[in-house]
Design a protein around this motif. Structure first.
Motif, PDB file in Angstrom:
ATOM      1  N   LEU A  91      47.572 -17.108  -3.559  1.00 42.37           N
ATOM      2  CA  LEU A  91      46.774 -16.653  -3.007  1.00 42.37           C
ATOM      3  C   LEU A  91      46.333 -17.715  -2.053  1.00 42.37           C
ATOM      4  O   LEU A  91      46.443 -19.294  -1.300  1.00 42.37           O
ATOM      5  CB  LEU A  91      45.010 -16.955  -4.286  1.00 42.37           C
ATOM      6  N   PRO A  92      45.521 -17.282  -0.851  1.00 37.89           N
ATOM      7  CA  PRO A  92      45.831 -18.368   0.606  1.00 37.89           C
ATOM      8  C   PRO A  92      44.138 -18.897   0.425  1.00 37.89           C
ATOM      9  O   PRO A  92      43.277 -19.124  -0.251  1.00 37.89           O
ATOM     10  CB  PRO A  92      45.587 -17.378   1.901  1.00 37.89           C
ATOM     11  N   ASN A  93      44.201 -20.166   0.924  1.00 39.79           N
ATOM     12  CA  ASN A  93      42.615 -21.111   1.010  1.00 39.79           C
ATOM     13  C   ASN A  93      41.446 -19.687   1.639  1.00 39.79           C
ATOM     14  O   ASN A  93      39.933 -19.909   1.694  1.00 39.79           O
ATOM     15  CB  ASN A  93      42.794 -22.273   1.597  1.00 39.79           C
ATOM     16  N   GLY A  94      41.597 -19.399   2.734  1.00 37.62           N
ATOM     17  CA  GLY A  94      41.283 -18.082   3.773  1.00 37.62           C
ATOM     18  C   GLY A  94      41.840 -17.532   3.882  1.00 37.62           C
ATOM     19  O   GLY A  94      42.769 -17.750   4.398  1.00 37.62           O
ATOM     20  N   TYR A  95      41.589 -16.710   3.927  1.00 32.35           N
ATOM     21  CA  TYR A  95      42.024 -15.182   4.813  1.00 32.35           C
ATOM     22  C   TYR A  95      41.666 -14.867   6.148  1.00 32.35           C
ATOM     23  O   TYR A  95      41.137 -15.292   6.568  1.00 32.35           O
ATOM     24  CB  TYR A  95      41.959 -13.563   3.457  1.00 32.35           C
ATOM     25  N   MET A  96      42.749 -14.449   6.790  1.00 38.37           N
ATOM     26  CA  MET A  96      42.936 -13.484   8.336  1.00 38.37           C
ATOM     27  C   MET A  96      42.658 -12.338   8.246  1.00 38.37           C
ATOM     28  O   MET A  96      43.379 -11.518   7.205  1.00 38.37           O
ATOM     29  CB  MET A  96      43.662 -14.256   8.911  1.00 38.37           C
ATOM     30  N   ALA A  97      42.018 -11.599   9.262  1.00 34.45           N
ATOM     31  CA  ALA A  97      42.138 -10.086   9.513  1.00 34.45           C
ATOM     32  C   ALA A  97      42.748  -9.324   9.477  1.00 34.45           C
ATOM     33  O   ALA A  97      43.941  -9.457  10.417  1.00 34.45           O
ATOM     34  CB  ALA A  97      41.079 -10.119  10.271  1.00 34.45           C
ATOM     35  N   ASN A  98      43.969  -8.516   8.184  1.00 35.36           N
ATOM     36  CA  ASN A  98      44.356  -7.532   8.864  1.00 35.36           C
ATOM     37  C   ASN A  98      45.847  -8.742   8.266  1.00 35.36           C
ATOM     38  O   ASN A  98      47.275  -8.469   8.215  1.00 35.36           O
ATOM     39  CB  ASN A  98      45.042  -7.172  10.219  1.00 35.36           C
ATOM     40  N   GLN A  99      45.918  -9.713   7.950  1.00 35.60           N
ATOM     41  CA  GLN A  99      47.004 -10.917   7.080  1.00 35.60           C
ATOM     42  C   GLN A  99      47.462 -10.272   5.503  1.00 35.60           C
ATOM     43  O   GLN A  99      46.473 -10.129   5.023  1.00 35.60           O
ATOM     44  CB  GLN A  99      46.861 -11.959   7.535  1.00 35.60           C
ATOM     45  N   SER A 100      48.485  -9.627   5.661  1.00 37.08           N
ATOM     46  CA  SER A 100      49.338  -9.814   4.191  1.00 37.08           C
ATOM     47  C   SER A 100      49.797 -11.102   2.859  1.00 37.08           C
ATOM     48  O   SER A 100      50.118 -11.712   4.025  1.00 37.08           O
ATOM     49  CB  SER A 100      50.562  -8.885   4.293  1.00 37.08           C
ATOM     50  N   TYR A 101      49.283 -10.249   2.234  1.00 39.98           N
ATOM     51  CA  TYR A 101      49.313 -12.318   1.279  1.00 39.98           C
ATOM     52  C   TYR A 101      50.146 -11.667   0.312  1.00 39.98           C
ATOM     53  O   TYR A 101      49.634 -10.908  -0.717  1.00 39.98           O
ATOM     54  CB  TYR A 101      48.289 -12.908   0.763  1.00 39.98           C
ATOM     55  N   SER A 102      51.406 -12.317  -0.039  1.00 35.89           N
ATOM     56  CA  SER A 102      52.408 -12.314  -1.220  1.00 35.89           C
ATOM     57  C   SER A 102      51.520 -12.838  -2.351  1.00 35.89           C
ATOM     58  O   SER A 102      51.571 -14.093  -2.386  1.00 35.89           O
ATOM     59  CB  SER A 102      53.841 -12.572  -1.249  1.00 35.89           C
ATOM     60  N   LEU A 122      37.053 -16.798  -2.445  1.00 36.12           N
ATOM     61  CA  LEU A 122      38.115 -17.048  -0.610  1.00 36.12           C
ATOM     62  C   LEU A 122      37.147 -17.027   0.591  1.00 36.12           C
ATOM     63  O   LEU A 122      36.853 -16.253   0.444  1.00 36.12           O
ATOM     64  CB  LEU A 122      38.964 -16.653  -0.793  1.00 36.12           C
ATOM     65  N   LEU A 123      37.067 -18.421   1.091  1.00 37.25           N
ATOM     66  CA  LEU A 123      36.447 -17.817   2.365  1.00 37.25           C
ATOM     67  C   LEU A 123      36.857 -17.294   3.351  1.00 37.25           C
ATOM     68  O   LEU A 123      37.874 -17.593   3.182  1.00 37.25           O
ATOM     69  CB  LEU A 123      35.586 -19.177   2.675  1.00 37.25           C
ATOM     70  N   THR A 124      36.611 -16.829   4.398  1.00 41.43           N
ATOM     71  CA  THR A 124      37.312 -16.378   5.302  1.00 41.43           C
ATOM     72  C   THR A 124      37.803 -17.898   6.120  1.00 41.43           C
ATOM     73  O   THR A 124      37.410 -18.915   6.260  1.00 41.43           O
ATOM     74  CB  THR A 124      37.180 -15.492   6.378  1.00 41.43           C
ATOM     75  N   ASN A 125      38.900 -17.548   7.441  1.00 44.69           N
ATOM     76  CA  ASN A 125      38.648 -19.223   7.630  1.00 44.69           C
ATOM     77  C   ASN A 125      37.836 -19.094   9.166  1.00 44.69           C
ATOM     78  O   ASN A 125      37.418 -20.480   9.028  1.00 44.69           O
ATOM     79  CB  ASN A 125      40.408 -18.356   8.885  1.00 44.69           C
ATOM     80  N   GLY A 126      37.295 -18.251   9.406  1.00 38.96           N
ATOM     81  CA  GLY A 126      35.591 -18.221  10.338  1.00 38.96           C
ATOM     82  C   GLY A 126      34.703 -18.949   9.210  1.00 38.96           C
ATOM     83  O   GLY A 126      34.667 -19.882   9.643  1.00 38.96           O
ATOM     84  N   ASP A 127      33.800 -18.808   7.878  1.00 40.35           N
ATOM     85  CA  ASP A 127      33.278 -18.968   7.384  1.00 40.35           C
ATOM     86  C   ASP A 127      33.479 -20.721   6.754  1.00 40.35           C
ATOM     87  O   ASP A 127      33.060 -21.209   6.221  1.00 40.35           O
ATOM     88  CB  ASP A 127      33.401 -18.603   5.814  1.00 40.35           C
TER      89      ASP A 127
END
Length: 194
Positions: free
Chosen positions: A63-74, A175-180
Protein backbone atom coordinates in the motif's frame (compact mmCIF):
# COMPACT_ATOMS: atom_id res chain seq x y z
CA UNK A 1 -46.85 -50.41 -1.29
CA UNK A 2 -44.86 -48.67 1.39
CA UNK A 3 -43.60 -45.18 0.56
CA UNK A 4 -40.10 -44.35 1.70
CA UNK A 5 -40.09 -40.57 2.02
CA UNK A 6 -36.73 -40.44 3.77
CA UNK A 7 -35.04 -42.27 0.91
CA UNK A 8 -36.46 -39.82 -1.64
CA UNK A 9 -35.58 -36.88 0.58
CA UNK A 10 -31.95 -38.01 0.73
CA UNK A 11 -31.85 -38.51 -3.04
CA UNK A 12 -33.15 -34.97 -3.53
CA UNK A 13 -30.85 -33.45 -0.92
CA UNK A 14 -27.60 -34.89 -2.34
CA UNK A 15 -27.52 -32.85 -5.59
CA UNK A 16 -28.66 -29.72 -3.78
CA UNK A 17 -25.94 -30.12 -1.15
CA UNK A 18 -23.29 -30.73 -3.82
CA UNK A 19 -24.38 -27.64 -5.70
CA UNK A 20 -24.09 -25.54 -2.55
CA UNK A 21 -20.72 -27.01 -1.55
CA UNK A 22 -19.05 -26.43 -4.90
CA UNK A 23 -20.80 -23.18 -5.76
CA UNK A 24 -17.85 -21.05 -4.58
CA UNK A 25 -15.06 -23.43 -5.57
CA UNK A 26 -14.10 -21.13 -8.43
CA UNK A 27 -14.12 -18.14 -6.09
CA UNK A 28 -16.97 -16.71 -4.13
CA UNK A 29 -18.99 -14.01 -5.89
CA UNK A 30 -18.15 -11.07 -3.64
CA UNK A 31 -19.60 -8.73 -1.05
CA UNK A 32 -17.98 -10.61 1.85
CA UNK A 33 -15.17 -8.29 3.02
CA UNK A 34 -16.93 -6.90 6.08
CA UNK A 35 -16.74 -3.40 4.61
CA UNK A 36 -19.53 -0.81 4.91
CA UNK A 37 -20.17 -1.08 1.15
CA UNK A 38 -20.51 -4.87 1.49
CA UNK A 39 -23.01 -4.44 4.32
CA UNK A 40 -20.55 -5.70 6.95
CA UNK A 41 -20.96 -9.24 5.61
CA UNK A 42 -18.02 -11.67 5.84
CA UNK A 43 -17.44 -15.34 5.05
CA UNK A 44 -18.94 -16.17 8.46
CA UNK A 45 -22.36 -15.84 6.80
CA UNK A 46 -21.70 -19.37 5.46
CA UNK A 47 -18.49 -20.66 7.06
CA UNK A 48 -18.75 -21.58 10.73
CA UNK A 49 -15.63 -21.10 12.78
CA UNK A 50 -14.67 -23.75 15.27
CA UNK A 51 -12.22 -24.14 18.11
CA UNK A 52 -9.77 -25.54 15.54
CA UNK A 53 -7.50 -22.64 14.71
CA UNK A 54 -5.14 -22.84 11.75
CA UNK A 55 -2.91 -20.20 13.33
CA UNK A 56 -2.69 -18.04 10.24
CA UNK A 57 -2.74 -14.27 10.15
CA UNK A 58 -3.44 -12.15 7.09
CA UNK A 59 -1.53 -9.06 5.96
CA UNK A 60 -1.96 -6.69 3.02
CA UNK A 61 1.30 -5.18 1.77
CA UNK A 62 2.33 -2.82 -1.02
CA UNK A 63 0.00 0.00 0.00
CA UNK A 64 1.30 3.47 -0.84
CA UNK A 65 1.33 6.30 1.69
CA UNK A 66 -0.80 8.29 -0.71
CA UNK A 67 -2.29 7.45 -4.07
CA UNK A 68 -1.99 9.36 -7.33
CA UNK A 69 -4.84 9.58 -9.85
CA UNK A 70 -4.79 6.74 -12.42
CA UNK A 71 -1.68 5.22 -10.80
CA UNK A 72 -1.53 1.41 -10.48
CA UNK A 73 -0.26 -0.21 -7.29
CA UNK A 74 0.92 -3.79 -6.87
CA UNK A 75 -0.53 -5.27 -3.68
CA UNK A 76 0.01 -8.60 -1.96
CA UNK A 77 -2.41 -10.36 0.38
CA UNK A 78 -0.58 -12.97 2.39
CA UNK A 79 -1.75 -15.55 4.94
CA UNK A 80 1.21 -16.45 7.13
CA UNK A 81 1.65 -19.37 9.50
CA UNK A 82 -1.49 -21.23 8.49
CA UNK A 83 -1.67 -25.01 8.52
CA UNK A 84 -4.73 -24.96 6.24
CA UNK A 85 -4.28 -26.39 2.75
CA UNK A 86 -7.28 -24.59 1.27
CA UNK A 87 -7.46 -20.80 1.66
CA UNK A 88 -9.66 -18.21 -0.03
CA UNK A 89 -9.94 -14.42 0.13
CA UNK A 90 -11.95 -11.36 -0.87
CA UNK A 91 -10.78 -7.72 -1.10
CA UNK A 92 -12.28 -4.34 -1.98
CA UNK A 93 -11.44 -0.61 -1.66
CA UNK A 94 -13.90 2.04 -0.45
CA UNK A 95 -14.38 5.61 0.61
CA UNK A 96 -15.62 6.31 4.15
CA UNK A 97 -19.26 6.26 2.97
CA UNK A 98 -18.92 2.74 1.48
CA UNK A 99 -18.57 3.86 -2.15
CA UNK A 100 -16.28 1.50 -4.09
CA UNK A 101 -13.20 3.22 -5.44
CA UNK A 102 -10.60 2.39 -8.09
CA UNK A 103 -10.39 -0.67 -10.31
CA UNK A 104 -8.80 -4.11 -9.92
CA UNK A 105 -6.63 -6.27 -12.16
CA UNK A 106 -6.47 -9.95 -11.19
CA UNK A 107 -3.15 -11.69 -10.64
CA UNK A 108 -2.29 -15.40 -10.54
CA UNK A 109 -4.96 -17.36 -8.67
CA UNK A 110 -7.40 -14.44 -8.52
CA UNK A 111 -10.41 -13.18 -10.44
CA UNK A 112 -12.77 -10.21 -10.31
CA UNK A 113 -15.73 -10.48 -7.97
CA UNK A 114 -19.06 -10.70 -9.76
CA UNK A 115 -19.69 -7.03 -8.97
CA UNK A 116 -16.20 -6.15 -10.39
CA UNK A 117 -15.56 -4.05 -7.27
CA UNK A 118 -12.81 -6.23 -5.87
CA UNK A 119 -11.04 -9.55 -6.21
CA UNK A 120 -11.49 -13.08 -4.93
CA UNK A 121 -9.66 -16.39 -5.27
CA UNK A 122 -10.26 -18.87 -8.05
CA UNK A 123 -10.37 -22.65 -7.96
CA UNK A 124 -6.75 -23.12 -9.01
CA UNK A 125 -5.49 -21.11 -6.07
CA UNK A 126 -7.61 -22.69 -3.33
CA UNK A 127 -6.95 -26.23 -4.49
CA UNK A 128 -3.19 -25.74 -4.49
CA UNK A 129 -2.87 -24.48 -0.93
CA UNK A 130 -1.96 -21.01 -2.22
CA UNK A 131 -1.71 -18.54 0.63
CA UNK A 132 -0.38 -15.43 -1.10
CA UNK A 133 -2.00 -13.44 -3.91
CA UNK A 134 -0.59 -10.62 -6.02
CA UNK A 135 -2.99 -8.11 -7.49
CA UNK A 136 -3.12 -4.61 -8.94
CA UNK A 137 -5.34 -1.77 -7.76
CA UNK A 138 -5.62 1.32 -9.96
CA UNK A 139 -6.57 4.59 -8.32
CA UNK A 140 -9.52 6.58 -9.71
CA UNK A 141 -8.98 9.27 -12.36
CA UNK A 142 -9.71 12.06 -9.89
CA UNK A 143 -8.96 12.72 -6.25
CA UNK A 144 -11.92 11.26 -4.34
CA UNK A 145 -10.36 11.37 -0.88
CA UNK A 146 -9.13 8.78 1.58
CA UNK A 147 -9.53 5.12 0.65
CA UNK A 148 -9.63 2.07 2.91
CA UNK A 149 -8.89 -1.48 1.77
CA UNK A 150 -11.04 -4.21 3.36
CA UNK A 151 -10.15 -7.89 3.10
CA UNK A 152 -11.13 -11.26 4.47
CA UNK A 153 -9.40 -14.64 4.30
CA UNK A 154 -11.00 -18.02 4.88
CA UNK A 155 -8.78 -20.89 5.98
CA UNK A 156 -10.75 -24.10 5.62
CA UNK A 157 -10.28 -27.56 7.04
CA UNK A 158 -11.18 -29.03 3.63
CA UNK A 159 -13.80 -31.38 5.10
CA UNK A 160 -16.33 -30.71 2.33
CA UNK A 161 -18.61 -28.66 4.56
CA UNK A 162 -18.70 -25.09 5.83
CA UNK A 163 -17.88 -25.92 9.46
CA UNK A 164 -14.54 -25.86 11.25
CA UNK A 165 -13.05 -22.97 9.26
CA UNK A 166 -11.14 -19.86 10.31
CA UNK A 167 -12.21 -16.47 8.93
CA UNK A 168 -9.84 -13.52 9.36
CA UNK A 169 -10.87 -9.95 8.50
CA UNK A 170 -8.70 -6.87 8.18
CA UNK A 171 -8.52 -3.38 6.82
CA UNK A 172 -5.77 -0.96 5.98
CA UNK A 173 -5.60 2.49 7.47
CA UNK A 174 -7.20 5.12 5.28
CA UNK A 175 -4.79 6.28 2.59
CA UNK A 176 -4.60 9.97 1.90
CA UNK A 177 -4.18 11.17 -1.64
CA UNK A 178 -0.94 12.97 -2.27
CA UNK A 179 -2.82 16.28 -2.39
CA UNK A 180 -4.37 15.67 1.04
CA UNK A 181 -1.05 14.47 2.39
CA UNK A 182 0.69 17.65 1.23
CA UNK A 183 -2.03 19.81 2.73
CA UNK A 184 -1.94 18.02 6.08
CA UNK A 185 1.85 18.46 6.22
CA UNK A 186 1.50 22.20 5.62
CA UNK A 187 2.34 24.28 8.66
CA UNK A 188 1.51 27.91 9.25
CA UNK A 189 3.58 30.22 11.44
CA UNK A 190 2.75 33.77 12.49
CA UNK A 191 4.88 36.46 10.90
CA UNK A 192 6.02 39.26 13.13
CA UNK A 193 5.85 42.72 11.56
CA UNK A 194 7.97 45.52 13.06
Amino acid sequence: MKKNYSFYSVLTAIPIALLILVSFSSGQPGNFTGSPGDGGTTCTQCHVASSANFGGSAALTGLPNGYMANQSYSLNLDVQGSTSTKIGFNITAELADGTKIGSWTPGTGTRLRTDSNGLTHNSTSTGSGQNSWNMTWTAPATDLGAVTFYYVTNQTNNNGSTSGDQVTTGQSGALLTNGDETFSAFEMYPTQVT
